[in-house]
Write a protein that holds these residues in place. Structure first.
Motif, mmCIF file in Angstrom:
data_model
loop_
_atom_site.group_PDB
_atom_site.id
_atom_site.type_symbol
_atom_site.label_atom_id
_atom_site.label_comp_id
_atom_site.label_asym_id
_atom_site.label_seq_id
_atom_site.Cartn_x
_atom_site.Cartn_y
_atom_site.Cartn_z
ATOM 1 N N TYR A 35 0.847 -1.186 0.000
ATOM 2 C CA TYR A 35 0.000 0.000 0.000
ATOM 3 C C TYR A 35 0.887 1.241 0.000
ATOM 4 C CZ TYR A 35 -4.150 -2.677 1.500
ATOM 5 O OH TYR A 35 -5.205 -3.550 1.580
ATOM 6 N N LEU A 90 3.380 0.816 3.025
ATOM 7 C CA LEU A 90 2.985 -0.198 3.993
ATOM 8 C C LEU A 90 2.892 -1.560 3.322
ATOM 9 C CD1 LEU A 90 0.082 1.782 5.678
ATOM 10 C CD2 LEU A 90 2.181 1.104 6.827
ATOM 11 N N GLN A 105 -5.983 -8.159 7.934
ATOM 12 C CA GLN A 105 -4.634 -7.831 7.491
ATOM 13 C C GLN A 105 -3.772 -7.417 8.680
ATOM 14 O OE1 GLN A 105 -5.876 -4.829 4.509
ATOM 15 N NE2 GLN A 105 -4.795 -6.070 3.025
ATOM 16 N N PHE A 107 -0.393 -5.339 9.369
ATOM 17 C CA PHE A 107 0.446 -4.355 8.685
ATOM 18 C C PHE A 107 1.825 -4.259 9.323
ATOM 19 C CE2 PHE A 107 -2.270 -2.099 5.688
ATOM 20 C CZ PHE A 107 -3.530 -2.512 6.085
ATOM 21 N N GLY A 108 2.824 -4.038 8.468
ATOM 22 C CA GLY A 108 4.144 -3.698 8.950
ATOM 23 C C GLY A 108 4.191 -2.230 9.332
ATOM 24 N N PRO A 109 5.308 -1.792 9.949
ATOM 25 C CA PRO A 109 5.419 -0.405 10.412
ATOM 26 C C PRO A 109 5.598 0.600 9.281
ATOM 27 C CG PRO A 109 7.457 -1.588 10.812
ATOM 28 C CD PRO A 109 6.475 -2.601 10.321
ATOM 29 N N PHE B 33 -14.193 -4.536 8.121
ATOM 30 C CA PHE B 33 -13.148 -4.447 9.129
ATOM 31 C C PHE B 33 -13.013 -3.009 9.620
ATOM 32 C CE2 PHE B 33 -11.109 -8.578 8.315
ATOM 33 C CZ PHE B 33 -11.686 -8.898 7.106
ATOM 34 N N TYR B 35 -10.038 -0.622 11.526
ATOM 35 C CA TYR B 35 -8.645 -0.515 11.931
ATOM 36 C C TYR B 35 -8.434 0.820 12.629
ATOM 37 C CZ TYR B 35 -7.477 -4.404 8.816
ATOM 38 O OH TYR B 35 -7.409 -5.637 8.204
ATOM 39 N N GLN B 37 -5.416 3.674 13.419
ATOM 40 C CA GLN B 37 -4.079 4.075 13.001
ATOM 41 C C GLN B 37 -3.670 5.352 13.714
ATOM 42 O OE1 GLN B 37 -3.471 4.971 8.796
ATOM 43 N NE2 GLN B 37 -1.315 4.373 8.925
ATOM 44 N N GLU B 41 2.110 5.646 12.373
ATOM 45 C CA GLU B 41 2.206 4.205 12.662
ATOM 46 C C GLU B 41 1.361 3.408 11.681
ATOM 47 O OE1 GLU B 41 2.685 4.977 17.481
ATOM 48 O OE2 GLU B 41 1.367 3.371 16.760
ATOM 49 N N ALA B 42 1.494 2.088 11.744
ATOM 50 C CA ALA B 42 0.726 1.214 10.868
ATOM 51 C C ALA B 42 -0.689 1.027 11.415
ATOM 52 C CB ALA B 42 1.417 -0.136 10.759
ATOM 53 N N PRO B 43 -1.659 0.737 10.545
ATOM 54 C CA PRO B 43 -2.999 0.389 11.031
ATOM 55 C C PRO B 43 -2.966 -0.899 11.840
ATOM 56 C CG PRO B 43 -3.017 0.887 8.677
ATOM 57 C CD PRO B 43 -1.587 0.763 9.079
ATOM 58 N N PHE B 45 -5.643 -3.874 13.596
ATOM 59 C CA PHE B 45 -6.987 -4.438 13.487
ATOM 60 C C PHE B 45 -7.759 -4.256 14.783
ATOM 61 C CE2 PHE B 45 -10.305 -7.274 12.407
ATOM 62 C CZ PHE B 45 -10.469 -8.191 13.428
ATOM 63 N N TYR B 48 -14.165 -7.094 13.285
ATOM 64 C CA TYR B 48 -14.602 -7.709 12.036
ATOM 65 C C TYR B 48 -16.082 -8.066 12.155
ATOM 66 C CZ TYR B 48 -15.082 -11.689 8.730
ATOM 67 O OH TYR B 48 -15.474 -12.559 7.736
ATOM 68 N N GLU B 55 -20.863 -6.795 17.334
ATOM 69 C CA GLU B 55 -19.733 -7.555 17.865
ATOM 70 C C GLU B 55 -19.066 -6.695 18.927
ATOM 71 O OE1 GLU B 55 -19.986 -11.031 15.474
ATOM 72 O OE2 GLU B 55 -18.587 -10.599 17.111
ATOM 73 N N LEU B 87 -10.229 3.542 10.398
ATOM 74 C CA LEU B 87 -10.438 3.171 9.002
ATOM 75 C C LEU B 87 -11.419 2.013 8.911
ATOM 76 C CD1 LEU B 87 -6.644 3.083 8.139
ATOM 77 C CD2 LEU B 87 -8.237 4.763 7.219
ATOM 78 N N ARG B 91 -13.973 -6.138 2.473
ATOM 79 C CA ARG B 91 -13.279 -7.161 1.678
ATOM 80 C C ARG B 91 -14.207 -7.636 0.580
ATOM 81 N NH1 ARG B 91 -11.122 -11.732 5.215
ATOM 82 N NH2 ARG B 91 -13.345 -12.131 5.466
ATOM 83 N N PHE B 98 -9.105 -5.508 -0.227
ATOM 84 C CA PHE B 98 -9.731 -4.753 0.847
ATOM 85 C C PHE B 98 -9.852 -3.310 0.378
ATOM 86 C CE2 PHE B 98 -9.309 -7.740 4.481
ATOM 87 C CZ PHE B 98 -8.477 -8.687 3.902
ATOM 88 N N PHE B 100 -10.568 0.465 1.396
ATOM 89 C CA PHE B 100 -10.576 1.301 2.585
ATOM 90 C C PHE B 100 -11.456 2.527 2.395
ATOM 91 C CE2 PHE B 100 -7.625 -0.283 5.746
ATOM 92 C CZ PHE B 100 -6.906 -1.231 5.045
ATOM 93 N N GLY B 101 -12.122 2.906 3.471
ATOM 94 C CA GLY B 101 -12.847 4.167 3.492
ATOM 95 C C GLY B 101 -11.888 5.325 3.633
#
Lengths: 116, 110
Positions: A35, A90, A105, A107-109, B33, B35, B37, B41-43, B45, B48, B55, B87, B91, B98, B100-101
């Motif tokens: 990504y 990403l 999913q 994700f890596g950093p 899903f 997420y 973020q 940094e990375a998203p 989870f 779901y 849920e 986010l 899927r 996937f 994403f919004g």
């Protein structure tokens, strides 16, 4: 091990350079993703590999070239990039999911790429 | 095409409850899903949903209505560390894509 690792964390390159981004996971996931994310925007899908074969290429310019040497590794080769390609890149992986199996999913950093 | 919408920004008070909405129109559906973020940094989870309903996972809950193309993420007992971007992602039927919004930037204030 529930981690996706990416190297390098930061990369600065000129428009004539060739560099590679690397991604690794040992969760046995058979889908891996690249990504691109710009500031304050959602991730944009570039490529999807499923069982080590490229299954989705979202009309990405040829200056980005993905490679999946094996089920744990994913590379993104960069050549002749433009300043507008500067972004966070990403990598993610997932197991197959459907129904009650989420297959989310991981994700890596990310690699923060700056093109001068 | 795929269209997934979320509010761009929201602000809420520490200790309160906030609901972040997501509406989607996609050509296929195989799960939704959420997420989180944090900046730089990375998203990660959060939740779901694949069947209609709620849920719950601790302070976070997510709801889905497939007939309405609608989901929400509910955050209770807000903490300052919940300030982040949230986010929503859908899927598709291949199981590999996937969408994403636009993401919702949540700011929690004291």
């Amino acid at each position: 091990d529930t981690e996706v690792t990416q190297t390098p964390k930061h990369l600065v390159m000129g428009m004539t350079n060739k560099k590679s981004l690397k991604c690794e996971q040992h969760m046995g996931h058979r889908a891996m993703y690249w990504y691109k994310q710009k500031a304050k925007k959602p991730p944009e899908l570039m490529f999807v590999y499923s069982y080590e074969k490229l299954s989705i290429n979202e009309s990405v310019p040829s200056r980005f070239s993905p490679e999946c040497p094996n089920s744990s590794l994913l590379n993104l080769h960069l050549h002749a990039l433009q300043p507008e390609d500067s972004a966070l890149y990403l990598c993610a992986s997932s197991q197959e999911g459907s129904g009650r199996v989420s297959g989310e999913q991981f994700f890596g950093p990310g690699t923060r790429l700056t093109v001068l | 095409g795929q269209n997934i919408d979320q509010p761009t920004e929201m602000t809420a008070t520490e200790g309160a409850i906030v609901q972040i909405n997501c509406t989607y129109q996609t050509s296929g559906f195989n799960g939704l899903f959420w997420y989180q973020q944090h900046a730089g940094e990375a998203p990660t989870f959060l939740s779901y949903n694949v069947l209609d309903g709620l849920e719950e996972k601790g302070r976070f809950s997510s709801f889905l209505s497939r007939s309405k193309g609608y989901s929400y993420l509910l955050l209770k007992e807000l903490q300052m560390k919940d300030s982040a971007s949230y986010l929503c992602a859908v899927r598709d039927l291949t199981g590999n894509q996937f969408y994403f919004g636009t993401g919702t930037s949540l700011t929690v204030i004291p």
